[in-house]
Design a protein around this motif. Structure first.
Motif, PDB file in Angstrom:
ATOM      1  N   GLY A 157       0.814  -1.210   0.000  1.00  0.00           N
ATOM      2  CA  GLY A 157       0.000   0.000   0.000  1.00  0.00           C
ATOM      3  C   GLY A 157       0.843   1.255   0.000  1.00  0.00           C
ATOM      4  N   VAL A 158       1.926   1.240   0.781  1.00  0.00           N
ATOM      5  CA  VAL A 158       2.837   2.388   0.809  1.00  0.00           C
ATOM      6  C   VAL A 158       3.425   2.627  -0.567  1.00  0.00           C
ATOM      7  CG1 VAL A 158       5.029   3.228   1.719  1.00  0.00           C
ATOM      8  CG2 VAL A 158       3.377   2.183   3.260  1.00  0.00           C
ATOM      9  N   LEU A 159       3.830   1.540  -1.218  1.00  0.00           N
ATOM     10  CA  LEU A 159       4.389   1.675  -2.559  1.00  0.00           C
ATOM     11  C   LEU A 159       3.389   2.330  -3.509  1.00  0.00           C
ATOM     12  CD1 LEU A 159       6.486   1.117  -4.750  1.00  0.00           C
ATOM     13  CD2 LEU A 159       5.523  -1.178  -5.009  1.00  0.00           C
ATOM     14  N   ARG A 160       2.134   1.896  -3.468  1.00  0.00           N
ATOM     15  CA  ARG A 160       1.123   2.458  -4.374  1.00  0.00           C
ATOM     16  C   ARG A 160       0.913   3.933  -4.111  1.00  0.00           C
ATOM     17  NH1 ARG A 160       0.186   2.032  -8.981  1.00  0.00           N
ATOM     18  NH2 ARG A 160       0.403  -0.207  -8.654  1.00  0.00           N
ATOM     19  N   VAL A 161       0.863   4.325  -2.836  1.00  0.00           N
ATOM     20  CA  VAL A 161       0.701   5.738  -2.494  1.00  0.00           C
ATOM     21  C   VAL A 161       1.867   6.556  -3.022  1.00  0.00           C
ATOM     22  CG1 VAL A 161       0.631   7.394  -0.597  1.00  0.00           C
ATOM     23  CG2 VAL A 161      -0.731   5.315  -0.472  1.00  0.00           C
ATOM     24  N   LEU A 162       3.080   6.050  -2.849  1.00  0.00           N
ATOM     25  CA  LEU A 162       4.258   6.766  -3.321  1.00  0.00           C
ATOM     26  C   LEU A 162       4.236   6.942  -4.837  1.00  0.00           C
ATOM     27  CD1 LEU A 162       7.058   5.107  -1.135  1.00  0.00           C
ATOM     28  CD2 LEU A 162       6.174   7.442  -0.933  1.00  0.00           C
ATOM     29  N   VAL A 163       3.872   5.877  -5.523  1.00  0.00           N
ATOM     30  CA  VAL A 163       3.851   5.947  -6.988  1.00  0.00           C
ATOM     31  C   VAL A 163       2.814   6.949  -7.479  1.00  0.00           C
ATOM     32  CG1 VAL A 163       3.322   4.656  -9.091  1.00  0.00           C
ATOM     33  CG2 VAL A 163       4.743   3.617  -7.311  1.00  0.00           C
ATOM     34  N   GLU A 164       1.606   6.874  -6.895  1.00  0.00           N
ATOM     35  CA  GLU A 164       0.534   7.748  -7.353  1.00  0.00           C
ATOM     36  C   GLU A 164       0.810   9.212  -7.026  1.00  0.00           C
ATOM     37  OE1 GLU A 164      -1.978   6.954  -9.223  1.00  0.00           O
ATOM     38  OE2 GLU A 164      -1.327   4.863  -9.288  1.00  0.00           O
ATOM     39  N   THR A 165       1.416   9.494  -5.872  1.00  0.00           N
ATOM     40  CA  THR A 165       1.633  10.884  -5.470  1.00  0.00           C
ATOM     41  C   THR A 165       2.848  11.521  -6.145  1.00  0.00           C
ATOM     42  OG1 THR A 165       2.868  10.124  -3.538  1.00  0.00           O
ATOM     43  CG2 THR A 165       0.531  10.601  -3.239  1.00  0.00           C
ATOM     44  N   THR A 166       3.671  10.708  -6.799  1.00  0.00           N
ATOM     45  CA  THR A 166       4.864  11.267  -7.448  1.00  0.00           C
ATOM     46  C   THR A 166       4.740  11.333  -8.966  1.00  0.00           C
ATOM     47  OG1 THR A 166       5.885   9.071  -7.436  1.00  0.00           O
ATOM     48  CG2 THR A 166       6.424  10.546  -5.614  1.00  0.00           C
ATOM     49  N   LYS A 167       3.603  10.932  -9.499  1.00  0.00           N
ATOM     50  CA  LYS A 167       3.456  10.944 -10.955  1.00  0.00           C
ATOM     51  C   LYS A 167       3.563  12.342 -11.548  1.00  0.00           C
ATOM     52  CE  LYS A 167       0.797   6.708 -11.693  1.00  0.00           C
ATOM     53  NZ  LYS A 167      -0.497   6.129 -12.119  1.00  0.00           N
ATOM     54  N   MET A 168       3.123  13.353 -10.781  1.00  0.00           N
ATOM     55  CA  MET A 168       3.147  14.723 -11.291  1.00  0.00           C
ATOM     56  C   MET A 168       4.462  15.433 -10.968  1.00  0.00           C
ATOM     57  SD  MET A 168       0.313  14.732 -12.757  1.00  0.00           S
ATOM     58  CE  MET A 168       0.277  16.464 -13.254  1.00  0.00           C
ATOM     59  N   ASP A 169       5.362  14.765 -10.261  1.00  0.00           N
ATOM     60  CA  ASP A 169       6.640  15.379  -9.941  1.00  0.00           C
ATOM     61  C   ASP A 169       7.540  15.404 -11.169  1.00  0.00           C
ATOM     62  OD1 ASP A 169       5.743  15.632  -7.419  1.00  0.00           O
ATOM     63  OD2 ASP A 169       6.887  13.956  -6.576  1.00  0.00           O
ATOM     64  N   THR A 170       8.677  16.058 -11.027  1.00  0.00           N
ATOM     65  CA  THR A 170       9.652  16.065 -12.110  1.00  0.00           C
ATOM     66  C   THR A 170      10.141  14.648 -12.334  1.00  0.00           C
ATOM     67  OG1 THR A 170      11.393  16.516 -10.501  1.00  0.00           O
ATOM     68  CG2 THR A 170      10.398  18.403 -11.610  1.00  0.00           C
ATOM     69  N   PRO A 171      10.558  14.311 -13.567  1.00  0.00           N
ATOM     70  CA  PRO A 171      10.985  12.940 -13.848  1.00  0.00           C
ATOM     71  C   PRO A 171      12.117  12.493 -12.917  1.00  0.00           C
ATOM     72  CG  PRO A 171      10.737  14.206 -15.869  1.00  0.00           C
ATOM     73  CD  PRO A 171      10.597  15.179 -14.744  1.00  0.00           C
ATOM     74  N   HIS A 172      12.026  11.258 -12.429  1.00  0.00           N
ATOM     75  CA  HIS A 172      13.045  10.721 -11.550  1.00  0.00           C
ATOM     76  C   HIS A 172      14.221  10.204 -12.358  1.00  0.00           C
ATOM     77  CE1 HIS A 172      10.037   9.822  -8.063  1.00  0.00           C
ATOM     78  NE2 HIS A 172      10.285  11.103  -8.233  1.00  0.00           N
ATOM     79  N   ASN A 173      15.383  10.207 -11.746  1.00  0.00           N
ATOM     80  CA  ASN A 173      16.510   9.561 -12.391  1.00  0.00           C
ATOM     81  C   ASN A 173      16.379   8.059 -12.198  1.00  0.00           C
ATOM     82  OD1 ASN A 173      17.662   8.767  -9.849  1.00  0.00           O
ATOM     83  ND2 ASN A 173      18.466  10.843  -9.617  1.00  0.00           N
ATOM     84  N   PRO A 174      17.166   7.258 -12.900  1.00  0.00           N
ATOM     85  CA  PRO A 174      17.029   5.797 -12.805  1.00  0.00           C
ATOM     86  C   PRO A 174      17.165   5.268 -11.382  1.00  0.00           C
ATOM     87  CG  PRO A 174      18.392   6.392 -14.688  1.00  0.00           C
ATOM     88  CD  PRO A 174      18.145   7.658 -13.918  1.00  0.00           C
ATOM     89  N   GLU A 175      18.011   5.893 -10.573  1.00  0.00           N
ATOM     90  CA  GLU A 175      18.202   5.421  -9.205  1.00  0.00           C
ATOM     91  C   GLU A 175      16.942   5.608  -8.373  1.00  0.00           C
ATOM     92  OE1 GLU A 175      21.566   7.629  -7.955  1.00  0.00           O
ATOM     93  OE2 GLU A 175      23.012   6.437  -9.094  1.00  0.00           O
ATOM     94  N   ASP A 176      16.238   6.730  -8.566  1.00  0.00           N
ATOM     95  CA  ASP A 176      14.988   6.942  -7.845  1.00  0.00           C
ATOM     96  C   ASP A 176      13.925   5.937  -8.269  1.00  0.00           C
ATOM     97  OD1 ASP A 176      15.896   9.059  -6.326  1.00  0.00           O
ATOM     98  OD2 ASP A 176      15.348  10.558  -7.820  1.00  0.00           O
ATOM     99  N   ASP A 177      13.933   5.586  -9.545  1.00  0.00           N
ATOM    100  CA  ASP A 177      12.984   4.580 -10.022  1.00  0.00           C
ATOM    101  C   ASP A 177      13.235   3.228  -9.359  1.00  0.00           C
ATOM    102  OD1 ASP A 177      11.700   6.355 -11.683  1.00  0.00           O
ATOM    103  OD2 ASP A 177      12.954   5.902 -13.416  1.00  0.00           O
ATOM    104  N   ILE A 178      14.501   2.874  -9.186  1.00  0.00           N
ATOM    105  CA  ILE A 178      14.829   1.613  -8.519  1.00  0.00           C
ATOM    106  C   ILE A 178      14.363   1.648  -7.071  1.00  0.00           C
ATOM    107  CG2 ILE A 178      16.716   0.123  -7.741  1.00  0.00           C
ATOM    108  CD1 ILE A 178      18.290   0.979 -10.200  1.00  0.00           C
TER     109      ILE A 178
END
Length: 408
Positions: A157-178
């Motif tokens: 659930g935490v993962l889903r919240v993080l993913v949904e709330t960061t979609k509008m943020d600036t693009p992440h670098n590959p390390e943040d995606d990992i």
């Protein structure tokens, strides 16, 4: 203490939920308000498992009051939970989704939390022969509903919240995606045991629940919660890589689980993250070569450690062992928040947890490394590597209690 439930349809839409008193709460209520015998959970569990193994249901018309209470409470909880499942099938069913002749896909009921075996047993058609079913009632067949046990569901659930709330943020670098995809991954660790004079390795599985971000990606720490006892471990990047590589080799504790959809999805996710780690870290590239050259991952990770754990040693005592051990860059720990318990002010007082920061290296030569810890109350001390790792692990468990404005 309580049992909660939530229903979501196939589109991810929340249909609602509820909560009921758990078994222990019901036993306690009869003891507190009705002066009946006190029944603790261990006493209940013993009666429960005996009935299940002997396939002799607990009688509602019992010869002693304790058995009567256990049977009645168990039957009451079983009936409520089975009704919850039936109502879940009703509110999530969509007749328009099932063309005539199409194969029916069973709904999934996920059971999470402590003592999942008990809940699952009460949801079987025959209630696992623990108590008698209500006369004249039936329960959904296997083609209508399937039950799955999942530990540490909060992590997903935490993962889903993080993913949904960061979609509008600036693009992440590959390390943040990992880092985002680490939460919920499965890992394994080989622990060495001395049994009858022989060294044996036992494998423990767990779920990654958080990432403690460092100055760089190679400095990150990864928190793993084990399935068997809920214990937590904090691994560095190499340890995290080893854990997912070992999991890919050994799979789940119960072999049958490896063929289930959720386990296959975890393995696929781990393979992707493993490849990304190799692409983004030179140290992991070297570690991959070491593991790839071995006959099996477990044969490498299950080797006995160079030294047994013990009490805190002096600088002189650890200098020789530290010199032999390959370490990551000591500077990578600078800025990390840590925690440590200290005795209370008076004898008999509870220990007090203090937070601090690794602010500089107090000693670093070919033989030994010591890190300086500046506590938030202005106290200070030097730590060796074993102190450091304990402090980072303890901080991971209590970081929500850290009141510092900008912890790393």
């Amino acid at each position: 203490v309580t049992i909660s439930y939530t229903a979501v349809d196939k589109n991810g839409s929340l249909k609602g939920g509820g909560v009921i008193p758990g078994l222990s709460m019901r036993f306690r209520a009869l003891y507190d308000y009705c002066d009946y015998p006190k029944i603790d959970f261990n006493q209940f569990r013993t009666k429960f498992m005996d009935a299940k193994q002997e396939q002799k249901p607990l009688p509602l018309f019992a010869q002693d009051i304790a058995t009567s209470i256990i049977a009645s409470v168990t039957s009451e909880v079983a009936g409520h939970l089975r009704n919850v499942v039936e109502q879940f099938l009703t509110i999530t069913k969509d007749k328009h989704d099932e063309p005539a002749g199409a194969q029916k896909i069973p709904a999934t009921v996920i059971i999470d939390g402590p003592d999942t075996e008990i809940i699952q047993s009460l949801l079987r058609e025959d209630l696992s022969h623990v108590v008698e079913g209500e006369p004249g009632t039936s329960f959904p067949l296997e083609n209508e509903v399937q039950f799955r046990i999942r530990n540490h569901m909060a992590s997903y659930g935490v993962l889903r919240v993080l993913v949904e709330t960061t979609k509008m943020d600036t693009p992440h670098n590959p390390e943040d995606d990992i880092r985002e995809r680490v939460i919920g991954l499965r890992g394994a660790k080989a622990n060495n045991l001395l049994v009858n004079g022989e060294r044996k390795s036992d494998v423990y599985r767990g779920t990654f629940v958080s990432v403690i971000q460092g100055k760089t990606f190679d400095d990150d720490m990864f928190e793993l919660v084990y399935d068997n006892d809920g214990e937590r471990d904090v691994l560095d990047l190499a340890g995290f890589y080893d854990a997912i590589r070992l999991y890919l080799e050994v799979g789940e504790t119960v072999p049958e689980w490896n063929s289930e959809d959720w386990a296959q999805a975890k393995r696929k996710a781990s393979v992707v993250v493993e490849k990304d780690l190799v692409q983004n870290s030179l140290s992991i590239q070297e570690r991959k070569k070491e593991l790839d050259s071995a006959r099996s991952i477990s044969s490498v990770l299950g080797k006995p450690p160079e030294a047994e754990k013990g009490k805190k040693r002096s600088r002189e005592e650890i200098s020789s062992s530290v010199a032999k051990k390959k370490q990551r860059n000591p500077k990578s720990f600078l800025g990390h928040r840590v925690a440590k318990y200290f005795p209370g002010a008076e004898e008999g007082d509870e220990e007090v947890l203090y937070f601090g920061t690794i602010d500089y290296i107090s000693n670093h030569d070919d033989d030994e490394v010591w890190w300086h810890v500046q506590y938030d109350d202005d106290d200070q001390e030097d730590w060796d590597e074993s102190d450091l790792r304990r402090g980072i692990k303890l901080y991971a468990r209590h970081k929500d209690e850290d009141t510092k404005d900008d912890p790393v």
